[in-house]
Design a protein around this motif. Structure first.
Motif, PDB file in Angstrom:
ATOM      1  N   TYR A  79       0.823  -1.208   0.000  1.00 31.44           N
ATOM      2  CA  TYR A  79       0.000   0.000   0.000  1.00 31.44           C
ATOM      3  C   TYR A  79       0.858   1.260   0.000  1.00 31.44           C
ATOM      4  O   TYR A  79       0.510   2.256  -0.632  1.00 31.44           O
ATOM      5  N   LEU A  80       1.975   1.241   0.664  1.00 33.75           N
ATOM      6  CA  LEU A  80       2.897   2.373   0.653  1.00 33.75           C
ATOM      7  C   LEU A  80       3.452   2.593  -0.757  1.00 33.75           C
ATOM      8  O   LEU A  80       3.549   3.742  -1.214  1.00 33.75           O
ATOM      9  N   ILE A  81       3.763   1.515  -1.445  1.00 31.81           N
ATOM     10  CA  ILE A  81       4.245   1.628  -2.824  1.00 31.81           C
ATOM     11  C   ILE A  81       3.169   2.252  -3.709  1.00 31.81           C
ATOM     12  O   ILE A  81       3.446   3.155  -4.514  1.00 31.81           O
ATOM     13  N   ALA A  82       1.920   1.788  -3.564  1.00 31.71           N
ATOM     14  CA  ALA A  82       0.818   2.358  -4.359  1.00 31.71           C
ATOM     15  C   ALA A  82       0.623   3.836  -4.026  1.00 31.71           C
ATOM     16  O   ALA A  82       0.392   4.655  -4.917  1.00 31.71           O
ATOM     17  N   PHE A  83       0.719   4.187  -2.758  1.00 31.58           N
ATOM     18  CA  PHE A  83       0.605   5.591  -2.359  1.00 31.58           C
ATOM     19  C   PHE A  83       1.703   6.428  -2.995  1.00 31.58           C
ATOM     20  O   PHE A  83       1.443   7.538  -3.487  1.00 31.58           O
ATOM     21  N   MET A  84       2.916   5.909  -2.998  1.00 27.61           N
ATOM     22  CA  MET A  84       4.039   6.648  -3.584  1.00 27.61           C
ATOM     23  C   MET A  84       3.836   6.836  -5.094  1.00 27.61           C
ATOM     24  O   MET A  84       4.156   7.899  -5.628  1.00 27.61           O
ATOM     25  N   VAL A  85       3.292   5.842  -5.764  1.00 23.31           N
ATOM     26  CA  VAL A  85       3.011   5.963  -7.193  1.00 23.31           C
ATOM     27  C   VAL A  85       2.006   7.085  -7.427  1.00 23.31           C
ATOM     28  O   VAL A  85       2.188   7.940  -8.302  1.00 23.31           O
ATOM     29  N   LEU A  86       0.938   7.104  -6.641  1.00 26.26           N
ATOM     30  CA  LEU A  86      -0.077   8.148  -6.798  1.00 26.26           C
ATOM     31  C   LEU A  86       0.466   9.525  -6.439  1.00 26.26           C
ATOM     32  O   LEU A  86       0.132  10.514  -7.087  1.00 26.26           O
ATOM     33  N   LEU A  87       1.317   9.588  -5.426  1.00 28.56           N
ATOM     34  CA  LEU A  87       1.921  10.862  -5.041  1.00 28.56           C
ATOM     35  C   LEU A  87       2.819  11.393  -6.160  1.00 28.56           C
ATOM     36  O   LEU A  87       2.737  12.568  -6.526  1.00 28.56           O
ATOM     37  N   VAL A  88       3.641  10.531  -6.712  1.00 32.65           N
ATOM     38  CA  VAL A  88       4.525  10.945  -7.811  1.00 32.65           C
ATOM     39  C   VAL A  88       3.694  11.369  -9.017  1.00 32.65           C
ATOM     40  O   VAL A  88       3.981  12.388  -9.658  1.00 32.65           O
ATOM     41  N   ALA A  89       2.639  10.606  -9.320  1.00 33.21           N
ATOM     42  CA  ALA A  89       1.791  10.949 -10.467  1.00 33.21           C
ATOM     43  C   ALA A  89       1.068  12.272 -10.249  1.00 33.21           C
ATOM     44  O   ALA A  89       0.848  13.031 -11.196  1.00 33.21           O
ATOM     45  N   ALA A  90       0.713  12.566  -9.007  1.00 32.15           N
ATOM     46  CA  ALA A  90       0.030  13.830  -8.715  1.00 32.15           C
ATOM     47  C   ALA A  90       0.983  15.018  -8.798  1.00 32.15           C
ATOM     48  O   ALA A  90       0.595  16.108  -9.235  1.00 32.15           O
ATOM     49  N   LEU A  91       2.225  14.811  -8.408  1.00 34.12           N
ATOM     50  CA  LEU A  91       3.188  15.915  -8.375  1.00 34.12           C
ATOM     51  C   LEU A  91       3.909  16.129  -9.708  1.00 34.12           C
ATOM     52  O   LEU A  91       4.326  17.250 -10.009  1.00 34.12           O
ATOM     53  N   ALA A  92       4.047  15.082 -10.485  1.00 31.73           N
ATOM     54  CA  ALA A  92       4.781  15.194 -11.745  1.00 31.73           C
ATOM     55  C   ALA A  92       3.837  15.636 -12.861  1.00 31.73           C
ATOM     56  O   ALA A  92       2.771  15.060 -13.046  1.00 31.73           O
ATOM     57  N   ASP A  93       4.248  16.661 -13.582  1.00 31.92           N
ATOM     58  CA  ASP A  93       3.396  17.164 -14.667  1.00 31.92           C
ATOM     59  C   ASP A  93       3.464  16.286 -15.924  1.00 31.92           C
ATOM     60  O   ASP A  93       2.637  16.419 -16.815  1.00 31.92           O
ATOM     61  N   TYR A  94       4.415  15.393 -15.985  1.00 29.46           N
ATOM     62  CA  TYR A  94       4.548  14.520 -17.144  1.00 29.46           C
ATOM     63  C   TYR A  94       3.787  13.199 -16.972  1.00 29.46           C
ATOM     64  O   TYR A  94       3.825  12.335 -17.849  1.00 29.46           O
ATOM     65  N   LEU A  95       3.088  13.025 -15.832  1.00 28.58           N
ATOM     66  CA  LEU A  95       2.279  11.838 -15.586  1.00 28.58           C
ATOM     67  C   LEU A  95       0.836  12.243 -15.327  1.00 28.58           C
ATOM     68  O   LEU A  95       0.573  13.229 -14.647  1.00 28.58           O
ATOM     69  N   ASN A  96      -0.090  11.475 -15.845  1.00 33.79           N
ATOM     70  CA  ASN A  96      -1.505  11.694 -15.598  1.00 33.79           C
ATOM     71  C   ASN A  96      -1.922  10.812 -14.433  1.00 33.79           C
ATOM     72  O   ASN A  96      -1.756   9.589 -14.484  1.00 33.79           O
ATOM     73  N   ILE A  97      -2.486  11.419 -13.387  1.00 29.72           N
ATOM     74  CA  ILE A  97      -2.825  10.652 -12.186  1.00 29.72           C
ATOM     75  C   ILE A  97      -3.977   9.671 -12.432  1.00 29.72           C
ATOM     76  O   ILE A  97      -3.993   8.573 -11.884  1.00 29.72           O
TER      77      ILE A  97
END
Length: 127
Positions: A79-97
């Motif tokens: 779950y921490l890994i999934a949270f980190m993926v969503l956090l990175v996707a939310a903060l990075a402009d080159y990824l769509n959350i």
């Protein structure tokens, strides 16, 4: 778990990633963040699925108390890994959350489709 099942699910997830990427390429003007988010979430989803298989296999060899603690720790790690993926996707402009979220649930989608829908179709063919 059976290695054939894991490989089958992994292949289906990769096929879905490719299909959704092709659809995104033609459907959206800004397709690159969508495809990258889908790839990022999908690959992490596959890795989490393999982590689940490893932790279940290892927990089966442990005493019940140790297995419970071990399983809980690995559950939280996934779950921490999934949270980190969503956090990175939310903060990075080159990824769509949204596409990263879709990628994260692709393994579940494949399992539900393969082992409920297709099995029901095969049962009807046997009748």
């Amino acid at each position: 778990m059976n290695n054939d099942i894991i490989n089958h699910i992994t292949k289906r997830v990769l096929i879905l990633i490719a299909v959704f990427s092709i659809i995104s390429f033609f459907a959206f003007e800004e397709f690159k963040p969508i495809i990258l988010g889908l790839l990022f979430g999908g690959i992490v989803s596959i890795l989490n699925f393999r982590l689940l298989e490893n932790s279940v296999s290892r927990a089966m060899t442990m005493a019940p108390g140790k297995a419970s603690n071990y399983s809980f720790r690995h559950y939280m790690i996934r779950y921490l890994i999934a949270f980190m993926v969503l956090l990175v996707a939310a903060l990075a402009d080159y990824l769509n959350i949204i596409s990263a979220m879709l990628g994260l649930i692709l393994v579940k989608i494949v399992i539900i489709i393969d082992y409920t829908f297709f099995n029901k179709l095969q049962d009807k063919k046997k009748l």
